[in-house]
Design an enzyme around this catalytic site. Structure first.
Site, short mmCIF file in Angstrom:
data_model
loop_
_atom_site.label_atom_id
_atom_site.label_comp_id
_atom_site.label_asym_id
_atom_site.label_seq_id
_atom_site.Cartn_x
_atom_site.Cartn_y
_atom_site.Cartn_z
CG HIS A 123 10.21 29.27 -4.11
ND1 HIS A 123 9.08 30.05 -4.09
CD2 HIS A 123 10.90 29.64 -5.23
CE1 HIS A 123 9.09 30.85 -5.15
NE2 HIS A 123 10.17 30.62 -5.86
CG ASP A 200 7.17 23.74 -3.61
OD1 ASP A 200 6.91 23.46 -4.80
OD2 ASP A 200 7.73 24.79 -3.27
CD GLN A 203 12.63 24.34 -9.63
OE1 GLN A 203 13.06 23.73 -10.61
NE2 GLN A 203 12.35 25.62 -9.67
CE LYS A 226 8.97 26.77 -10.94
NZ LYS A 226 9.77 27.95 -11.23
CB CYS A 364 11.94 33.14 -4.98
SG CYS A 364 11.58 34.31 -6.29
N1 C6P Z 1 10.86 28.96 -8.72
C1 C6P Z 1 12.89 29.67 -9.82
O1 C6P Z 1 13.53 30.34 -10.65
P1 C6P Z 1 5.37 29.60 -9.35
O2 C6P Z 1 6.04 30.94 -9.39
O3 C6P Z 1 4.09 29.64 -8.56
O4 C6P Z 1 5.21 28.98 -10.68
O5 C6P Z 1 6.38 28.62 -8.58
C2 C6P Z 1 6.81 28.95 -7.31
C3 C6P Z 1 7.82 27.98 -6.82
C4 C6P Z 1 7.51 27.18 -5.75
N2 C6P Z 1 8.37 26.26 -5.28
C5 C6P Z 1 9.59 26.09 -5.83
C6 C6P Z 1 10.49 25.05 -5.31
C7 C6P Z 1 9.96 26.90 -6.92
O6 C6P Z 1 11.16 26.72 -7.46
C8 C6P Z 1 9.07 27.88 -7.42
C9 C6P Z 1 9.47 28.78 -8.54
C10 C6P Z 1 11.38 29.71 -9.84
O7 C6P Z 1 13.47 28.97 -9.00
C11 C6P Z 1 10.86 31.11 -9.92
S1 C6P Z 1 11.20 32.04 -8.47
#
Ligand code: C6P
Length: 406
Positions: A123, A200, A203, A226, A364
């Site tokens: 991401h 990370d 997910q 999430k 993203c």
């Molecule tokens: N992915 C998706 O629709 P934040 O925005 O900080 O809560 O999470 C960022 C992030 C980091 N790593 C991974 C693997 C992610 O999937 C995400 C966020 C969302 O897939 C929003 S772009």
């Protein structure tokens, strides 16, 4: 025990919404999950009865808020099996956690010519902070490749680990493909060369039980929203020794021990990394989310979602012209797909008219889209409250759409 799907669905009030006069089918969980009543109630209760600023006051409300916030920290510590509450740092989300590591651990330990190893399926949140660090320090970003199924090429990954590698930062579960990476193997390979590993987990954590001590990862980051908790809060887990050696991220209230115009000294863990008033209600809400998940059990949730993914995949494969993007053997509950020349945004809009929420776009993860030479995909992502009946609605919506577009 049978999975209590009806009870779970009743616990999420938003699932009763009608969207465009149709029952909501919410399949955009990888972007953000819906919240159970217990999470909503915990925040309403705080604001209605217990709210004040934390760690500051001697008065009753401040003590109540502080106790609830610190209790949430402890719940999260137990949820991921960290060794100590001191290893749980509250941040705004996974994105802020990666930036924190890059700008504190990274600035202190990664220098010109050093390498940071990520993967081809990251991401943007696990790419851009490292690129910024590379610009600041002269370090080099290395990318381990994947195959067309969306699986990391482990031989190549291993070859990229060198004496120059100062950190491995890898997504536990890809948001664009669903791939579950072999993180135990990744950590073992990196640790054999004394290289720390950041995962990370944005997910992975809602879908699978995470035990940071068993994994032996050095850092693990995730977002509350999430994990059925509120937005605006996330967690950085770090091994205590690493966190202790790292300089603070932001300066301000709550992260200091003493301040004078000549010099300030910093608070101990975890407060050293928590400058300013934290997201008090959100943190408490995240604690309530963890309580809720514990009542169902992460293994039961993982099993339910695995059967949803298997069913959705099997149904999707029968649709002429539908191509699944991301076919790793080890996958979490994400189904990314394309439908020939029908643009994913049109798929998303048409499905919305049927009450179905999916995400369409690059998720993203532009380098993933580049790899598949696609501008975007449509993505259905499943959560603990989804059902096979909802997948049937999705599949019939897709079939209608194909008919409409000819
Ligand atoms: N992915 C998706 O629709 P934040 O925005 O900080 O809560 O999470 C960022 C992030 C980091 N790593 C991974 C693997 C992610 O999937 C995400 C966020 C969302 O897939 C929003 S772009």
């Amino acid at each position: 025990m049978t999975y209590p799907i009806e009870q779970i669905r009743a616990d999420f009030p938003i699932l009763n919404e009608k969207i465009r006069n149709k029952p909501l089918v919410y399949l955009d969980n990888a972007a953000s999950c819906q919240k159970p009543q217990a999470v909503i109630d915990s925040m309403v209760k705080l604001y209605s009865h217990d709210y004040a600023n934390v760690h500051r006051g001697v008065h009753t409300l401040s003590i109540r808020s502080t106790d609830q916030m610190e209790s949430a920290r402890h719940k999260i510590k137990t949820f991921i099996n960290a060794a100590s509450d001191k290893e749980i740092i509250f941040v705004r989300g996974a994105t802020e956690a990666v930036n924190l590591i890059a700008q504190t651990y990274g600035r202190a330990n990664i220098h010109a010519g050093d390498e940071i190893l990520i993967t081809a399926m990251e991401h943007h949140s696990n790419i851009v902070p490292w690129q910024m660090l590379c610009e600041q320090t002269g370090a080099i970003l290395k990318v381990a490749p994947m195959n067309v199924a969306g699986e990391l090429l482990m031989d190549e990954f291993e070859q990229l680990l060198s004496a120059k590698t100062k950190l491995v930062a890898v997504v536990h579960m890809s948001n664009a493909l669903g791939t579950l990476n072999p993180v135990e193997q990744i950590i073992a390979l990196a640790h054999a060369k004394n290289i720390p590993v950041m995962l990370d987990g944005a997910q992975a954590i809602p879908h699978t039980a995470v035990d940071v001590q068993k994994l032996d990862c050095d850092f693990y980051v995730f977002s509350g929203h999430k994990l059925y908790g509120p937005s605006g809060v996330g967690v950085l887990y770090g091994k205590q020794a690493l966190l202790e050696a790292m300089p603070p991220y932001q300066g301000g209230g709550d992260m200091i021990r003493t301040v004078s115009f000549e010099k300030s000294t910093y608070a101990g863990l975890p407060y050293k990394f928590e400058a300013g008033t934290p997201a008090i209600a959100e943190i408490i809400g995240l604690g309530a989310a963890v309580d809720y998940l514990n009542t169902i059990g992460m293994q039961a949730i993982a099993d339910h979602e695995a059967s949803l993914l298997a069913y959705a995949t099997q149904q999707a494969l029968q649709i002429d012209g539908l191509k699944i993007i991301g076919e790793a053997k080890e996958k979490g509950a994400i189904l990314s797909f394309t439908l020939g020349r029908i643009h994913p945004h049109d798929i998303g809009t048409m499905l919305d008219s049927l009450g179905i929420a999916i995400r369409a776009g690059h998720h993203c993860a532009m380098p993933v889209m580049d790899f598949y030479q696609l501008p975007a995909t449509a993505r259905a992502s499943f959560a603990m409250y989804n059902t096979k009946a909802e997948i049937d609605v999705l599949i019939s919506g897709i079939k209608n759409l194909i008919e409409m577009f000819g």
